[in-house]
Design an enzyme around this catalytic site. Structure first.
Site, PDB file in Angstrom:
ATOM      1  N   ASN A  61       6.747 -13.219 -54.935  1.00 43.14           N
ATOM      2  CA  ASN A  61       6.129 -14.622 -54.872  1.00 43.14           C
ATOM      3  C   ASN A  61       5.993 -15.109 -56.224  1.00 43.14           C
ATOM      4  O   ASN A  61       5.737 -14.473 -57.149  1.00 43.14           O
ATOM      5  CB  ASN A  61       4.772 -14.569 -54.013  1.00 43.14           C
ATOM      6  CG  ASN A  61       3.868 -13.854 -54.637  1.00 43.14           C
ATOM      7  OD1 ASN A  61       3.911 -12.938 -55.126  1.00 43.14           O
ATOM      8  ND2 ASN A  61       2.457 -14.262 -54.535  1.00 43.14           N
ATOM      9  N   GLU A  63       4.329 -18.659 -58.188  1.00 42.27           N
ATOM     10  CA  GLU A  63       3.505 -19.581 -57.802  1.00 42.27           C
ATOM     11  C   GLU A  63       3.513 -20.623 -58.928  1.00 42.27           C
ATOM     12  O   GLU A  63       4.254 -20.544 -59.845  1.00 42.27           O
ATOM     13  CB  GLU A  63       1.940 -18.982 -57.882  1.00 42.27           C
ATOM     14  CG  GLU A  63       1.775 -17.986 -56.822  1.00 42.27           C
ATOM     15  CD  GLU A  63       0.351 -17.576 -56.492  1.00 42.27           C
ATOM     16  OE1 GLU A  63      -0.259 -17.602 -57.421  1.00 42.27           O
ATOM     17  OE2 GLU A  63       0.209 -17.180 -55.520  1.00 42.27           O
ATOM     18  N   CYS A  72       6.953 -17.986 -51.378  1.00 40.69           N
ATOM     19  CA  CYS A  72       6.944 -16.661 -51.023  1.00 40.69           C
ATOM     20  C   CYS A  72       7.807 -15.651 -51.569  1.00 40.69           C
ATOM     21  O   CYS A  72       8.869 -16.152 -51.699  1.00 40.69           O
ATOM     22  CB  CYS A  72       6.641 -16.743 -49.446  1.00 40.69           C
ATOM     23  SG  CYS A  72       5.455 -17.552 -48.641  1.00 40.69           S
ATOM     24  N   GLU A  74       9.390 -13.837 -49.465  1.00 36.96           N
ATOM     25  CA  GLU A  74      10.386 -13.470 -48.285  1.00 36.96           C
ATOM     26  C   GLU A  74      11.300 -14.468 -48.781  1.00 36.96           C
ATOM     27  O   GLU A  74      12.761 -14.223 -48.605  1.00 36.96           O
ATOM     28  CB  GLU A  74       9.654 -13.643 -46.935  1.00 36.96           C
ATOM     29  CG  GLU A  74       8.766 -12.475 -46.753  1.00 36.96           C
ATOM     30  CD  GLU A  74       7.445 -12.796 -46.978  1.00 36.96           C
ATOM     31  OE1 GLU A  74       7.320 -13.585 -47.929  1.00 36.96           O
ATOM     32  OE2 GLU A  74       6.593 -12.492 -46.277  1.00 36.96           O
ATOM     33  N   CYS A 112       4.777 -15.706 -43.362  1.00 37.40           N
ATOM     34  CA  CYS A 112       4.100 -17.058 -43.068  1.00 37.40           C
ATOM     35  C   CYS A 112       4.917 -17.766 -42.125  1.00 37.40           C
ATOM     36  O   CYS A 112       6.217 -17.351 -42.152  1.00 37.40           O
ATOM     37  CB  CYS A 112       3.663 -17.756 -44.092  1.00 37.40           C
ATOM     38  SG  CYS A 112       5.070 -18.683 -45.018  1.00 37.40           S
ATOM     39  N   CYS A 115       8.594 -18.974 -43.781  1.00 39.85           N
ATOM     40  CA  CYS A 115       9.472 -17.738 -44.034  1.00 39.85           C
ATOM     41  C   CYS A 115      10.225 -17.398 -42.756  1.00 39.85           C
ATOM     42  O   CYS A 115      11.351 -16.925 -42.534  1.00 39.85           O
ATOM     43  CB  CYS A 115       8.408 -16.462 -44.659  1.00 39.85           C
ATOM     44  SG  CYS A 115       8.318 -16.933 -46.418  1.00 39.85           S
TER      45      CYS A 115
HETATM   46  N1  THU Z   1       2.875 -15.047 -49.991  1.00 41.15           N
HETATM   47  C1  THU Z   1       3.904 -14.305 -49.673  1.00 41.15           C
HETATM   48  O1  THU Z   1       4.464 -14.261 -50.739  1.00 41.15           O
HETATM   49  N2  THU Z   1       4.435 -14.042 -48.854  1.00 41.15           N
HETATM   50  C2  THU Z   1       3.564 -14.005 -47.585  1.00 41.15           C
HETATM   51  O2  THU Z   1       3.899 -13.370 -46.476  1.00 41.15           O
HETATM   52  C3  THU Z   1       2.206 -14.299 -47.506  1.00 41.15           C
HETATM   53  C4  THU Z   1       1.902 -15.150 -48.748  1.00 41.15           C
HETATM   54  C5  THU Z   1       2.174 -15.470 -51.017  1.00 41.15           C
HETATM   55  C6  THU Z   1       2.297 -16.896 -51.582  1.00 41.15           C
HETATM   56  C7  THU Z   1       1.196 -17.148 -52.371  1.00 41.15           C
HETATM   57  O3  THU Z   1       1.862 -16.852 -53.866  1.00 41.15           O
HETATM   58  C8  THU Z   1       0.251 -15.955 -52.282  1.00 41.15           C
HETATM   59  O4  THU Z   1       1.078 -14.963 -51.391  1.00 41.15           O
HETATM   60  C9  THU Z   1      -1.016 -16.364 -51.482  1.00 41.15           C
HETATM   61  O5  THU Z   1      -0.950 -17.012 -50.259  1.00 41.15           O
END
Ligand code: THU
Length: 160
Positions: A61, A63, A72, A74, A112, A115
């Site tokens: 991930n 940000e 994310c 994925e 999520c 994704c």
């Molecule tokens: N996140 C992912 O990378 N994958 C998921 O399946 C759930 C959430 C990340 C997004 C964000 O950077 C952090 O986790 C918190 O939501």
């Protein structure tokens, strides 16, 4: 009125029960969590995808101070795989997360909605199942394909 139901098989395995190729994918996903850029959530996610020729591509991930601009793990992994190896279908994805204390989660996280939507299209593009491995220290959840993760999903067939 008519009632129906959708049944989704879920396997739960221990790491010792995985094949060597699955363990390799899991190791890549675990490693990817350490390359996460998560200064806001402090929640580190890694995803590793296995392509038809055995190549493994990983992502984490990423940000951003403008929160919705982040991505994310994925989608980072899938989009990278598709842009780097557009002719290699994705066969499997493994997802791992570490909590704000840096510990691997006991119970796995699941992708999520956004994704799942992207993975659904990757599965249709691949023409066969993308198996999903969701890692938790207490067990690895295995879902046989993305369609099971996103039942009643929207795809290009509705656009025709
Ligand atoms: N996140 C992912 O990378 N994958 C998921 O399946 C759930 C959430 C990340 C997004 C964000 O950077 C952090 O986790 C918190 O939501």
């Amino acid at each position: 009125m008519k009632e129906t139901s959708i049944h989704i098989p879920l396997l739960i395995k221990q790491e010792e029960e995985l094949t060597p190729q699955e363990v390799k994918l899991l190791d890549e996903a675990r490693r990817a969590t350490y390359r996460s850029y998560a200064p806001y959530s402090h929640f580190s996610v890694g995803a590793a995808v296995e392509l038809a020729d055995g190549t493994i591509v990983s992502g984490s991930n990423q940000e951003n101070a403008a929160y919705p601009s982040g991505l994310c793990a994925e989608r980072t992994a899938v989009f990278y795989a598709n842009s780097r190896y557009p002719d290699q279908p994705i066969r499997r994805i493994c997802i791992v997360a570490r909590d704000t204390e840096g510990q691997f989660l006991q119970t796995p996280i699941s992708p999520c909605g956004a994704c799942r939507q992207v993975l659904l299209e990757a599965e249709q593009r691949a023409g066969s199942d993308i198996e999903v491995l969701l890692y938790g220290t207490e067990g690895i959840y295995i879902v046989r394909n993305i369609k099971d993760l996103l039942p009643l999903g929207f795809d290009e067939s509705f656009l025709l």
